[in-house]
Enzyme design. Structure first.
Site, mmCIF file in Angstrom:
data_model
loop_
_atom_site.group_PDB
_atom_site.id
_atom_site.type_symbol
_atom_site.label_atom_id
_atom_site.label_comp_id
_atom_site.label_asym_id
_atom_site.label_seq_id
_atom_site.Cartn_x
_atom_site.Cartn_y
_atom_site.Cartn_z
ATOM 1 N N CYS A 4 24.456 -44.842 -23.097
ATOM 2 C CA CYS A 4 24.184 -44.082 -21.865
ATOM 3 C C CYS A 4 25.163 -44.561 -20.789
ATOM 4 O O CYS A 4 25.258 -45.761 -20.508
ATOM 5 C CB CYS A 4 22.742 -44.294 -21.416
ATOM 6 N N HIS A 100 18.906 -39.746 -11.997
ATOM 7 C CA HIS A 100 19.686 -40.166 -10.833
ATOM 8 C C HIS A 100 19.430 -39.228 -9.669
ATOM 9 O O HIS A 100 19.270 -38.024 -9.839
ATOM 10 C CB HIS A 100 21.183 -40.231 -11.159
HETATM 11 P P1 5GP Z 1 24.421 -34.466 -12.571
HETATM 12 O O1 5GP Z 1 25.273 -33.244 -12.647
HETATM 13 O O2 5GP Z 1 23.998 -34.967 -13.941
HETATM 14 O O3 5GP Z 1 23.261 -34.329 -11.626
HETATM 15 O O4 5GP Z 1 25.320 -35.567 -11.898
HETATM 16 C C1 5GP Z 1 26.110 -36.492 -12.570
HETATM 17 C C2 5GP Z 1 27.035 -37.098 -11.548
HETATM 18 O O5 5GP Z 1 27.601 -38.266 -12.093
HETATM 19 C C3 5GP Z 1 28.190 -36.171 -11.133
HETATM 20 O O6 5GP Z 1 28.131 -35.932 -9.728
HETATM 21 C C4 5GP Z 1 29.437 -36.960 -11.553
HETATM 22 O O7 5GP Z 1 30.499 -36.827 -10.636
HETATM 23 C C5 5GP Z 1 28.928 -38.382 -11.632
HETATM 24 N N1 5GP Z 1 29.632 -39.195 -12.604
HETATM 25 C C6 5GP Z 1 29.921 -38.871 -13.889
HETATM 26 N N2 5GP Z 1 30.553 -39.882 -14.511
HETATM 27 C C7 5GP Z 1 30.649 -40.891 -13.589
HETATM 28 C C8 5GP Z 1 31.208 -42.205 -13.635
HETATM 29 O O8 5GP Z 1 31.734 -42.665 -14.658
HETATM 30 N N3 5GP Z 1 31.133 -42.944 -12.499
HETATM 31 C C9 5GP Z 1 30.555 -42.474 -11.337
HETATM 32 N N4 5GP Z 1 30.536 -43.273 -10.277
HETATM 33 N N5 5GP Z 1 30.019 -41.231 -11.274
HETATM 34 C C10 5GP Z 1 30.065 -40.460 -12.379
HETATM 35 ZN ZN ZN Z 2 20.540 -44.914 -19.265
#
Ligand code: 5GP
Ligand code: ZN
Length: 114
Positions: A4, A100
């Site tokens: 993850c 998150h």
């Molecule tokens: P979701 O679309 O699942 O709500 O948000 C996932 C978020 O994680 C996105 O805004 C994306 O930019 C962020 N994200 C994805 N991979 C990484 C990473 O490796 N590091 C950081 N800091 N953010 C990440």
């Molecule tokens: Zn996790």
């Protein structure tokens, strides 16, 4: 959850820009920010999404909300205001399946949500 992404970030196996941490939550800057302030607040235990919350792990919601307030203070947006978004599942576009909370601020976002 060995592969993850956010569990690996919490463990320090993948670098992140930490904003806040306590016993229960870790908060770091989003790699692709959608606002001048864009921080992700995650529980240290692996929970897939809001749908993964149950009676045993529900207390994490309290810890996350405490963390969000501390993040807002640390980022200087507690008085100007901020938006909190949680994407859950396919239709919401969730891409990382470790619960998150997006904390967005530093800009006037207006009244529309979508
Ligand atoms: P979701 O679309 O699942 O709500 O948000 C996932 C978020 O994680 C996105 O805004 C994306 O930019 C962020 N994200 C994805 N991979 C990484 C990473 O490796 N590091 C950081 N800091 N953010 C990440
Ligand atoms: Zn996790």
């Amino acid at each position: 959850m060995d592969n993850c992404l956010f569990c690996r970030i919490i463990k320090g196996e993948i670098p992140s820009s930490k904003v806040y941490e306590d016993e229960y939550v870790y908060a770091f800057k989003d790699i692709n920010p959608a606002a001048p302030v864009h921080v992700l607040v995650v529980p240290k235990v692996h929970i897939d999404s809001l749908e993964g919350l149950n009676e045993e792990n529900l207390q994490n919601v309290v810890h996350i909300h405490r963390g969000i307030k501390n993040v807002a203070k640390a980022m200087g947006i507690n008085e100007s205001g901020y938006r909190v978004i949680v994407n859950c599942g396919k239709n919401a576009g969730q891409t990382v399946f470790h619960l998150h909370y997006h904390v967005l601020g530093g800009i006037e976002m207006g009244e529309k949500i979508l």
